[in-house]
Design an enzyme around this catalytic site. Structure first.
Site, PDB file in Angstrom:
ATOM      1  N   ILE A 180       0.898  -1.074  -0.042  1.00 41.35           N
ATOM      2  CA  ILE A 180      -0.075  -0.052  -0.011  1.00 41.35           C
ATOM      3  C   ILE A 180       1.031   1.280   0.056  1.00 41.35           C
ATOM      4  O   ILE A 180       0.504   2.171  -0.498  1.00 41.35           O
ATOM      5  CB  ILE A 180      -0.861  -0.086   1.269  1.00 41.35           C
ATOM      6  N   GLY A 231       3.582   1.388  -1.465  1.00 41.10           N
ATOM      7  CA  GLY A 231       4.440   1.740  -2.834  1.00 41.10           C
ATOM      8  C   GLY A 231       5.952   1.831  -2.283  1.00 41.10           C
ATOM      9  O   GLY A 231       6.315   0.988  -1.460  1.00 41.10           O
ATOM     10  N   GLU A 250      10.204 -19.805  19.103  1.00 35.25           N
ATOM     11  CA  GLU A 250       9.128 -20.509  20.065  1.00 35.25           C
ATOM     12  C   GLU A 250       8.216 -21.351  19.241  1.00 35.25           C
ATOM     13  O   GLU A 250       7.033 -21.448  19.823  1.00 35.25           O
ATOM     14  CB  GLU A 250       8.521 -19.488  20.946  1.00 35.25           C
TER      15      GLU A 250
END
Length: 381
Positions: A337, A339, A363
């Site tokens: 989004i 860019g 983990e």
């Protein structure tokens, strides 16, 4: 079901948010670039009571519930997951393991200073040849009568240099395989302990990660946790609880990326309007919001069940896997989004993208979580 937070939980959430936004965020990019340990921020976490926050007050802890703990980790991780992993290891693995599985003498000597944040803890399980398969420990603990002699190498150890107390998993009786593994409380400054260089990591670069070498390190017999051969079970129980902390971290990373992407989409213009008005971007944001809300409900349920002393192996694995995977997905879309701006450090989302990846690995990898989940749902029990 009650979805409302208590006043105390809201206060903890607000305190963590204020600390993250007003203090940790200010130098997070610089610390990431320099791989610099956040000394002053760790000190601030001690003052805020975030280190040892879930330990029973009778052991000098904060006595907070698991949901409060999750909320604090989530807020920190929106801006600085290096701080969050320091907090998570100290609380979920070290303090929890000692409080629930160590004897009273060990709690008095080691848990109390950890709960007061006078000392920092580290959890030493992973080895060069023992990652996901923790049964094949090469580090040995030879029984010498009134003490053990530890030799071997542990790697990817969070807080290796800054910690005062190590919880070390080592093999005492190889012929018994995982039933011959023990867990030990070790003074980090013991003779024979040396550290490798600071790991040059992809993300969470501000946390303190090293390999730890043991050469004839003497550990008193009274520092063994539990009965002989209890070590593997000890490690698995700690990781079961730790998954909730990593899930909270992953959720926070996802939320941090989402809120930055949402803000940017409302400001950035293309083709005569804000890019949020383009369906391609709006749909991305919608998907991100749904995933975050779903992850939040799953994680909060896990924390609530833990506080109710209900089994959490399955729900914890689900929360860890889902939160980690959506963190990777959401940070990827946040970069997209933004860019070109998403590819530079100034906008934070590239850092969150790098940090999200680790939540799918440590983990217990996402693949290991699927093994845990599938075994549980296919079990006859």
């Amino acid at each position: 079901m009650n979805f409302e937070l208590t006043e105390e939980q809201k206060l903890i959430q607000e305190a963590a948010r204020d600390f993250a936004e007003r203090e940790a965020l200010l130098d997070v990019i610089e610390r990431d670039e320099k791989a610099e340990y956040p000394t002053k921020h760790v000190q601030r976490m001690k003052e805020l009571g975030f280190l040892g926050m879930t330990v029973d007050p009778k052991y000098d802890g904060g006595g907070m519930d698991s949901l409060s703990y999750v909320l604090a980790l989530e807020e920190l991780s929106k801006h600085d997951s290096s701080l969050a992993v320091i907090m998570s290891v100290h609380n979920s693995l070290v303090c929890w393991g000692l409080e629930h599985l160590a004897n009273e003498d060990q709690k008095e000597r080691f848990l109390k200073p950890l709960a007061r944040a006078e000392k920092i803890g580290a959890f030493l399980l992973s080895e060069p040849e023992a990652g996901s398969d923790a049964t094949h420990q090469k580090t040995t603990a030879e029984d010498m009568g009134d003490y053990y002699l530890i030799n071997g190498i542990k790697n990817w150890i969070t807080s290796a240099n800054s910690a005062d107390i190590y919880l070390v998993i080592a093999q005492t009786n190889p012929e018994l395989k995982h039933k011959g593994i023990n867990a030990f409380i070790v003074d980090r400054h013991s003779e024979g302990i040396t550290l490798g260089p600071h790991e040059n990591k992809m993300g969470m670069r501000s946390s303190d990660t090293h390999s730890v070498m043991f050469t004839n390190v003497k550990v008193p017999k009274e520092n063994r946790i539990g009965e002989n051969g209890f070590g593997f079970k000890f490690a698995m129980k700690c990781l079961e609880v730790g998954r909730i902390g990593i899930a909270a971290q992953a959720l926070g990373i996802a939320e941090g990326a989402y809120m930055r992407a949402l803000k940017y989409a409302k400001e950035r213009k293309a083709f005569g309007t804000e890019i949020a008005n383009h369906q391609a971007i709006a749909f991305k944001l919608a998907d991100m919001a749904v995933k975050i809300e779903t992850a939040k409900l799953l994680l909060y349920k896990a924390a609530t069940l833990k506080d109710a002393h209900q089994p959490i192996a399955l729900i914890g694995a689900m929360a860890k896997r889902y939160c980690a995977d959506i963190a990777m997905e959401i940070t990827t879309e946040a970069v997209q989004i933004h860019g070109g701006y998403g590819y530079v450090k100034e906008y934070h989302v590239e850092r969150l993208f790098r940090e999200a990846k680790l939540t799918q690995i440590y983990e217990g990898t996402s693949e290991i979580q699927k093994i845990v989940i599938s075994r549980a749902i296919l079990s006859d029990n």
